[in-house]
Design a protein around this motif. Structure first.
Motif, PDB file in Angstrom:
ATOM      1  N   ASN A 338      -4.727  -7.760  -1.112  1.00  0.00           N
ATOM      2  CA  ASN A 338      -4.094  -9.536  -1.011  1.00  0.00           C
ATOM      3  C   ASN A 338      -3.114  -9.507  -1.878  1.00  0.00           C
ATOM      4  N   GLY A 339      -2.305 -10.987  -2.243  1.00  0.00           N
ATOM      5  CA  GLY A 339      -1.003 -10.535  -2.405  1.00  0.00           C
ATOM      6  C   GLY A 339      -0.838 -11.650  -4.050  1.00  0.00           C
ATOM      7  N   TRP A 340       0.132 -12.161  -4.739  1.00  0.00           N
ATOM      8  CA  TRP A 340      -0.071 -12.854  -5.209  1.00  0.00           C
ATOM      9  C   TRP A 340       1.677 -13.394  -6.358  1.00  0.00           C
ATOM     10  N   SER A 341       1.622 -13.528  -7.127  1.00  0.00           N
ATOM     11  CA  SER A 341       3.145 -14.244  -7.467  1.00  0.00           C
ATOM     12  C   SER A 341       2.701 -14.708  -9.167  1.00  0.00           C
ATOM     13  N   PRO A 342       3.755 -14.342  -9.576  1.00  0.00           N
ATOM     14  CA  PRO A 342       3.376 -14.977 -11.283  1.00  0.00           C
ATOM     15  C   PRO A 342       4.006 -16.318 -11.029  1.00  0.00           C
ATOM     16  N   SER A 343       4.061 -17.376 -11.792  1.00  0.00           N
ATOM     17  CA  SER A 343       4.816 -18.767 -12.292  1.00  0.00           C
ATOM     18  C   SER A 343       5.907 -18.975 -11.399  1.00  0.00           C
ATOM     19  N   LYS A 344       6.671 -18.016 -12.604  1.00  0.00           N
ATOM     20  CA  LYS A 344       7.569 -17.601 -12.145  1.00  0.00           C
ATOM     21  C   LYS A 344       8.445 -17.038 -10.771  1.00  0.00           C
ATOM     22  N   ARG A 345       7.868 -16.231 -10.218  1.00  0.00           N
ATOM     23  CA  ARG A 345       7.866 -15.863  -8.800  1.00  0.00           C
ATOM     24  C   ARG A 345       9.142 -15.209  -8.756  1.00  0.00           C
ATOM     25  N   ASP A 346       9.030 -14.980  -9.960  1.00  0.00           N
ATOM     26  CA  ASP A 346      10.380 -14.209 -10.216  1.00  0.00           C
ATOM     27  C   ASP A 346      11.029 -11.875  -9.749  1.00  0.00           C
ATOM     28  N   GLN A 347       8.999 -11.940  -8.973  1.00  0.00           N
ATOM     29  CA  GLN A 347       9.445 -10.166  -7.916  1.00  0.00           C
ATOM     30  C   GLN A 347      10.404  -9.850  -7.635  1.00  0.00           C
ATOM     31  N   SER A 348      10.917  -8.890  -7.178  1.00  0.00           N
ATOM     32  CA  SER A 348      12.919  -8.597  -6.034  1.00  0.00           C
ATOM     33  C   SER A 348      11.293  -8.428  -4.469  1.00  0.00           C
ATOM     34  N   THR A 349      10.336  -8.277  -3.938  1.00  0.00           N
ATOM     35  CA  THR A 349       9.571  -8.432  -3.443  1.00  0.00           C
ATOM     36  C   THR A 349       9.116  -9.619  -2.857  1.00  0.00           C
ATOM     37  N   ALA A 350       8.948 -10.843  -1.447  1.00  0.00           N
ATOM     38  CA  ALA A 350       8.270 -11.095  -0.966  1.00  0.00           C
ATOM     39  C   ALA A 350       6.934 -10.891  -0.062  1.00  0.00           C
ATOM     40  N   ASN A 351       6.221 -11.312  -0.335  1.00  0.00           N
ATOM     41  CA  ASN A 351       4.692 -10.409   0.945  1.00  0.00           C
ATOM     42  C   ASN A 351       3.838 -11.845   1.375  1.00  0.00           C
ATOM     43  N   SER A 352       3.279 -11.709   2.540  1.00  0.00           N
ATOM     44  CA  SER A 352       2.347 -12.295   2.497  1.00  0.00           C
ATOM     45  C   SER A 352       1.323 -11.824   3.819  1.00  0.00           C
ATOM     46  N   GLY A 353       0.455 -12.235   3.502  1.00  0.00           N
ATOM     47  CA  GLY A 353      -1.019 -11.637   5.009  1.00  0.00           C
ATOM     48  C   GLY A 353      -0.562 -11.843   6.693  1.00  0.00           C
ATOM     49  N   ILE A 354      -0.142 -11.266   7.842  1.00  0.00           N
ATOM     50  CA  ILE A 354      -0.375 -11.921   8.525  1.00  0.00           C
ATOM     51  C   ILE A 354      -1.016 -11.034   9.628  1.00  0.00           C
ATOM     52  N   VAL A 355      -2.258 -12.097   9.856  1.00  0.00           N
ATOM     53  CA  VAL A 355      -3.738 -11.896  10.722  1.00  0.00           C
ATOM     54  C   VAL A 355      -3.251 -12.759  11.522  1.00  0.00           C
ATOM     55  N   VAL A 356      -4.713 -12.019  12.104  1.00  0.00           N
ATOM     56  CA  VAL A 356      -4.925 -12.604  14.149  1.00  0.00           C
ATOM     57  C   VAL A 356      -6.591 -13.022  13.661  1.00  0.00           C
ATOM     58  N   GLU A 357      -6.439 -14.174  14.676  1.00  0.00           N
ATOM     59  CA  GLU A 357      -8.059 -15.095  14.586  1.00  0.00           C
ATOM     60  C   GLU A 357      -8.903 -14.179  15.562  1.00  0.00           C
ATOM     61  N   LEU A 358      -9.757 -13.585  14.707  1.00  0.00           N
ATOM     62  CA  LEU A 358     -11.919 -12.955  15.982  1.00  0.00           C
ATOM     63  C   LEU A 358     -11.793 -13.805  16.301  1.00  0.00           C
ATOM     64  N   LYS A 359     -13.398 -13.206  17.025  1.00  0.00           N
ATOM     65  CA  LYS A 359     -14.057 -14.217  17.483  1.00  0.00           C
ATOM     66  C   LYS A 359     -15.393 -13.754  17.561  1.00  0.00           C
ATOM     67  N   LEU A 360     -16.566 -14.971  17.863  1.00  0.00           N
ATOM     68  CA  LEU A 360     -17.718 -14.140  17.674  1.00  0.00           C
ATOM     69  C   LEU A 360     -17.913 -12.986  19.076  1.00  0.00           C
TER      70      LEU A 360
END
Length: 519
Positions: A338-360
């Motif tokens: 998972n990912g998170w940021s501190p309040s200033k968002r001052d880390q050198s990297t950016a991250n994001s979940g890149i996900v695909v919708e699943l079906k039953l």
């Protein structure tokens, strides 16, 4: 009387109260001295043009008009020491805001939390990051504040139809959050600031006569004639009450298994699954702001992207500008990111979940597990990732372009994921159909965001806890479980929320329904 305006300004104007006042004075054709105060109501970035602007909605107070700074005062919480008791299972956003609402309505909450208090959790987070040891009851998902405490406090929600978003934001400000969250289009608190806010909420609950029981895992429900009468804890204690709010979050697999074992109706729910992609923040800034250097007046750039690939949605999820990737396993023998940021968002990297919708239908290989088929599908991928990463909390990783070319990365640079990485061909982690969709999807992403598709980007697998793989059905009118009277499935774990704000709103709604019956 005060005037309300909407305008666009340069970033340096939005950041400076005096410059903003001068700008507004020109709009009204008056001198700056005639403007007493410009109160910003909403602020958002418009980065569609090369010259980036801030959209500002504000109230303008002129010299002769009365202006009084708004102070957000907490509700008049009652002392409920001797009031009727309501059990709340889980001390995440849904559980804590349900507790506050119950107190406001004159009822006594007993909050039962399997994990430790917010400060006690820190030792267990260090253990998973440094020693690769997972405490099943205290980790990034379980403990005071729930997953929300360490998901960096994103407060943006599209769920305004679900309830009063502003009320939740104002309560957070009352408990210590910056008032900026009332103004920003995409409000955010920060992982470094959330623990104190969560602690202050807990202290208010106790001060008013409520109870908060940490390290107390629920192992059974006391049910007679399809009506709940209490809970049983791992210590063998029974806590009695005929109203129970079940707000355990999307990772409480033992609760889902308990419900299934007791033949309490639950159902499999589709969710989304994929990877967490990390780029240099500077690169994302260049893409989003069309500039070589972001400057002092623009925040680290986020991004949001969605594509349809082979009939499936593939999209960014929980994007963290200036943030880090964290290990979020809840049991030994699995890897979760998972990912998170501190309040200033001052880390050198950016991250994001890149996900695909699943079906039953994707869960058919696990059909023997019935309503838990999606959970078992999810679990199988997390366990495979753990095995491929050397049976540690290291994460399977691959450079983005290499992934699209089915090529093992010869080296993986150091990323923000503290336990470390293992170079793996990501197709080994995921089912073939999911791997193919992601490969095609990243190519499509690269066409929409020039520069996004790069081997500077590192994929970490899996991002698998986007939402609950189970829904606990409830009556739309009463919010009680469709089968068990007095049991109120609530928040993300029950399938009725998707983030801090919507979970908090759902907790309040359940509390209101209970109070309408008991008061």
């Amino acid at each position: 009387m005060p005037s309300e305006i909407q305008t666009q300004v340069a970033p340096e104007v939005a950041a400076n109260e005096s410059l903003l006042k001068e700008h507004v004075a020109k709009l009204f054709h008056v001198s700056g001295k005639e403007i007493q105060k410009v109160v910003v109501l909403k602020r958002s970035i418009d980065a569609r043009q090369k010259a980036i602007k801030f959209n500002i909605k504000a109230t303008v107070f002129f010299e002769e008009e009365a202006y009084q700074e708004t102070k957000f005062v907490l509700p008049d919480y009652k002392n409920v020491s001797n009031s009727q008791e309501v059990i709340i299972i889980g001390a995440g956003p849904a559980g804590l805001f349900a507790a506050l609402q119950l107190i406001e309505l004159g009822l006594k909450p007993i909050v039962v939390e399997r994990g430790k208090d917010v400060r006690g959790r820190r030792r267990d987070l260090k253990a998973i990051n440094v020693d690769h040891l997972v405490n099943e009851d205290s980790n990034y998902c379980f403990g005071e504040g729930g997953a929300g405490t360490y998901s960096d406090g994103k407060l943006y929600t599209r769920s305004k139809k679900r309830g009063d978003v502003d009320r939740i934001l104002q309560l957070l400000v009352g408990f210590g959050a910056s008032s900026d969250i009332l103004v920003e289009a995409h409000p955010h608190i920060g992982t470094n600031k959330l623990p104190q806010i969560i602690q202050d909420i807990r202290e208010k609950i106790i001060e008013c006569g409520g109870q908060v029981l940490f390290e107390t895992r629920v192992t059974d429900f006391v049910i007679k004639n399809n009506e709940i009468h209490g809970i049983v804890t791992q210590k063998g204690d029974t806590i009695s009450a005929n109203k129970v709010i079940l707000a355990t979050g999307h990772s409480a697999r033992d609760i889902f298994e308990l419900l299934d074992r007791k033949k309490i109706f639950i159902e499999a729910k589709p969710f989304a699954l994929g990877v967490r992609a990390e780029h240099p923040q500077e690169l994302i800034d260049k893409i989003q702001y069309s500039c070589d250097f972001r400057g002092d007046y623009l925040p680290p750039a986020p991004y949001s992207i969605v594509k349809q690939v082979n009939g499936r949605g593939m999209y960014s999820f929980c994007m963290c500008p200036g943030g880090v990737i964290a290990p979020c396993a809840t049991s030994p023998g699995e890897v979760v990111t998972n990912g998170w940021s501190p309040s200033k968002r001052d880390q050198s990297t950016a991250n994001s979940g890149i996900v695909v919708e699943l079906k039953l239908e994707d869960f058919k290989p696990f059909a023997k597990f019935g309503a838990l088929a999606g959970m078992e599908f999810q679990k199988s991928i997390e366990q495979k990732a753990w095995y491929l990463a050397g049976q540690t909390q290291k994460v399977p990783a691959q450079r983005m372009v290499d992934f699209t070319q089915n090529k093992i990365s010869s080296d993986i640079p150091k990323t923000s994921y503290v336990p470390g990485t293992t170079s793996v061909e990501m197709g080994q982690v995921f089912p073939g159909f999911l791997t193919q969709i992601m490969r095609e999807g990243f190519l499509e992403f690269g066409k929409s965001m020039r520069g996004y598709m790069t081997n500077e980007a590192i994929l970490h697998a899996p991002e698998s806890r986007t939402s609950s793989p189970v829904r606990i059905p409830r009556n739309e009118e009463t919010l009680e479980h469709v089968q068990i009277k007095g049991l109120y499935p609530c928040g993300e774990g029950a399938g009725y929320a998707g983030g801090i704000i919507s979970a908090a709103i759902d907790g309040e709604k359940c509390a209101l329904k209970i109070a309408a019956i008991l008061k």
